[in-house]
Design an enzyme around this catalytic site. Structure first.
Site, mmCIF file in Angstrom:
data_model
loop_
_atom_site.group_PDB
_atom_site.id
_atom_site.type_symbol
_atom_site.label_atom_id
_atom_site.label_comp_id
_atom_site.label_asym_id
_atom_site.label_seq_id
_atom_site.Cartn_x
_atom_site.Cartn_y
_atom_site.Cartn_z
ATOM 1 N N GLU A 189 0.879 -1.167 0.000
ATOM 2 C CA GLU A 189 0.000 0.000 0.000
ATOM 3 C C GLU A 189 0.917 1.218 0.000
ATOM 4 O O GLU A 189 1.840 1.288 0.803
ATOM 5 C CB GLU A 189 -0.885 0.045 1.250
ATOM 6 N N LYS B 120 5.173 0.110 9.716
ATOM 7 C CA LYS B 120 5.068 1.373 8.999
ATOM 8 C C LYS B 120 4.514 2.474 9.892
ATOM 9 O O LYS B 120 4.964 3.614 9.834
ATOM 10 C CB LYS B 120 4.166 1.189 7.771
ATOM 11 N N ARG C 12 6.146 -12.651 9.499
ATOM 12 C CA ARG C 12 6.848 -11.438 9.115
ATOM 13 C C ARG C 12 8.188 -11.344 9.860
ATOM 14 O O ARG C 12 8.383 -11.963 10.897
ATOM 15 C CB ARG C 12 6.009 -10.209 9.424
#
Length: 563
Positions: A31, A274, A264
């Site tokens: 994104e 983020k 992750r």
RNA sequence: UAGGGCGUAGCCAAGUGGCAAGGCAGCGGCCUUUGGAGCCGCCAUUCGGAGGUUCGAAUCCUCCCGCCCUAGCCA
């Protein structure tokens, strides 16, 4: 393919063998709402690497379904980063927003099938009805949800309302389009999830064309489907969403990728989120997204990390479903391993103190050949000038040497790399007692660095001829946080408190050997005995600026830390 | 006794019924004109725990324990 086979490659191999797919097509779907970080590097390299190994294709697709947080700046930064890592999407640069019309048509299709409806519930009410967890003694129970009062609207009414949503007749947040699945489903994602929300916001690519935007859940799986992705690799938190994506794809009867989830990447002494990185930037704890202390791709690139080292790191950590925290030491090892082979050696005195060779003729200059890289004979040699007055590292001299210190001290003899043995004969101090000059004599017989009589020295120092030195600014970077798990803070405390106040130490007046006077941003060197450094873009003519990428392994420093 | 995942060394990770790979870290030593690099050696009688099946179990079965994810009209 005898190389490391992780569980993902194994699944793909089996899919091919079983004929479930006859090709492999992966993608990286960021994104554009922030810069990419080291965790994304793993995802990128994993997806691209798999496509390469299986002779397949790799797409770059921006999941740009939230116009309020996304921007072109992020799109550009992400493309730069993915390219830098070496992942090539060729001409396949896509956007979920490319599919908005198709997604809209599919939504109408679901409405016509009677499995989607327009819901007028306000956000808080909707969330309450989906089933809030309830504490029952020690247990936590998740009760079934409650059907929306709008759940049984007719197809006609739903179609009419949905079209009017698109036409902009209703204010933001006033209605949603929901899938009609099962409000009692044990998987919360299946409790009539939202497909569209009304958002009167300008999108960075579609402008004002839309005022309703698809939710990620509604857009993601279908975008993969449209692109013919065979294996949708994502992180663990989307495992719960897989049944929903399956449901959408089955309702639509379209190409159905296989989704595979992996854990992750987490790294000690850093944060990889983020949202958290955005805070560091916005609050000015760092100079920006590309601050060399940031774990962003842009940051580590500026710091001097190489794509090769990152790829090696990613290869070594492997991929699994077990949640874990990798030690930053492995990344640093990969970096040193890569840089050791490629970085030319140079001599640079970071914290200089004058060394005067009292028996060396004034005005005399000798030139010595220095090896550019002992690991790479083809890199040749260079010439370094030598004279009576030199700079040496302040920490390489001790008036009262502690046990284990075998550098220069009164009466001690050491080697000046490539030059001569020198013996310390005394010091000159300023009024405060600080050593401002170390005096020594040299042994002309040791020219080149070896004593004909076979005597040995315990240390070899780097040096720079004072009259030939180039001045530079050097930025010593260290870990951004002082603790391995920065987010582990006592109740009520802010993780920002774990920031390392010494993560950047600025050094001016560093003395470099002359050939370092003209360097290009991005060039990397090993400053002998000090570490690997790279030229920062802040470099101006006449004033090179270097970033410390990583120190050399330094048993002496480690020993001192323990003393 | 919500649903979905995960537990092999300090950190990762192979292992898929035949007797615990490898890497990083650590610890010894060799070598060295970078206290770098390189080289050699050491580092799990045991796989979250307890039972069970089997000639044989990290691998199969049962129960238990621990950790993570989800409950945004974020992604």
């Amino acid at each position: 393919m005898s190389e490391p086979v992780d569980f993902i490659r194994e699944i793909i191999r089996d899919d091919l063998a079983a004929g479930r797919f006859d090709r492999v097509h992966t993608r990286f779907p960021p994104e554009p709402n922030a810069y990419l970080h080291i965790g994304h590097a793993q995802a990128i390299l994993l997806n691209y690497g798999i496509a390469q190994e299986f002779g397949g294709k790799f797409n770059l697709r921006f999941d740009d379904t939230n116009p309020e947080k996304e921007s072109e700046e992020y799109v550009a930064a992400i493309k730069r980063d993915v390219r830098w890592l070496g992942a090539d999407w060729e001409d396949r640069e896509f956007y979920a927003s490319d599919y908005f019309e198709q997604l809209y048509q599919w939504a109408e299709e679901l409405i016509r099938k009677g499995v989607a409806y327009v819901c007028d519930l306000p956000p808080e009410e909707l969330s309450r009805q989906r089933g809030q967890p309830i504490r029952d003694g020690d247990r936590i129970i998740t009760p079934p949800g409650v059907d929306s009062p709008y759940r049984n609207r007719s197809v006609e009414e739903n179609l009419d309302l949905f079209r009017r949503m698109r036409a902009g007749e209703f204010p933001s947040g006033s209605r949603t389009l929901r899938a009609k699945i099962d409000m009692a489903h044990p998987n919360l994602n299946m409790r009539d999830p939202v497909l569209y929300r009304i958002l009167h916001a300008r999108h960075h690519r579609t402008g004002d064309t839309w005022c309703i935007y698809p939710s990620y859940d509604w857009a993601h799986g279908q975008s993969d489907s449209i692109e013919g992705i065979t294996h949708s690799i994502c992180t663990l938190e989307f495992e719960n969403h897989r049944p929903l994506y399956d449901w959408f794809l089955d309702q639509l009867g379209v190409h159905h990728p296989r989704q595979i989830e992996f854990a992750r990447l987490n790294l000690t002494y850093t944060v990889t989120s983020k949202r958290l990185l955005l805070r560091l930037v916005q609050e000015g704890h760092v100079r920006g997204w590309d601050d060399p202390r940031m774990p962003t791709i842009a940051g580590i690139r500026r710091r001097g990390y190489t794509p090769e080292a990152i790829a090696d790191f990613v290869r070594r950590i492997g991929v699994s479903k077990a949640e874990s925290i990798r030690e930053i030491e492995l990344l640093e090892h990969c970096l040193r391993d890569d840089l050791n082979k490629r970085a030319p050696r140079r001599m640079a005195v970071l914290e200089p103190v004058k060394l005067v060779i009292t028996n060396y003729p004034e005005g005399k200059v000798e030139e010595f050949d220095a090896v550019n890289n002992p690991e790479d004979p083809s890199s040749g040699t260079r010439v370094v000038p030598f004279s009576r007055e030199l700079w040496i590292e302040e920490e390489d001299f001790r008036e009262d040497p502690p046990p284990g210190f075998f550098r220069l001290a009164p009466g001690r003899e050491v080697r000046l790399r490539y030059a001569y043995f020198v013996r310390c004969t005394g010091v000159v101090k300023d009024p405060s007692g600080r050593v401002v000059e170390v005096r020594c004599t040299y042994d002309p017989a040791t020219r080149g660095g070896d004593a004909p009589d076979g005597r040995k020295v315990k240390a070899t120092l780097h040096w720079v001829s004072a009259s030939h030195a180039v001045d530079a600014e050097v930025r010593l970077y260290d870990r951004l946080f002082t603790v391995p798990d920065p987010l582990d803070v006592p109740e009520g405390e802010d993780w920002i408190g774990n920031l390392n106040p010494d993560s950047l130490v600025l050094l001016r007046g560093c003395k470099l050997e002359p050939c370092l006077g003209e360097v290009q941003a991005g060039e990397m060197f090993q400053f002998e005995r000090k570490g690997y450094f790279c030229v920062d873009p802040d470099t101006k003519p006449g004033l090179p600026v270097f970033n410390r990428i990583v120190t050399l392994r330094d048993p002496w420093a480690k020993l001192q830390g323990k003393l």
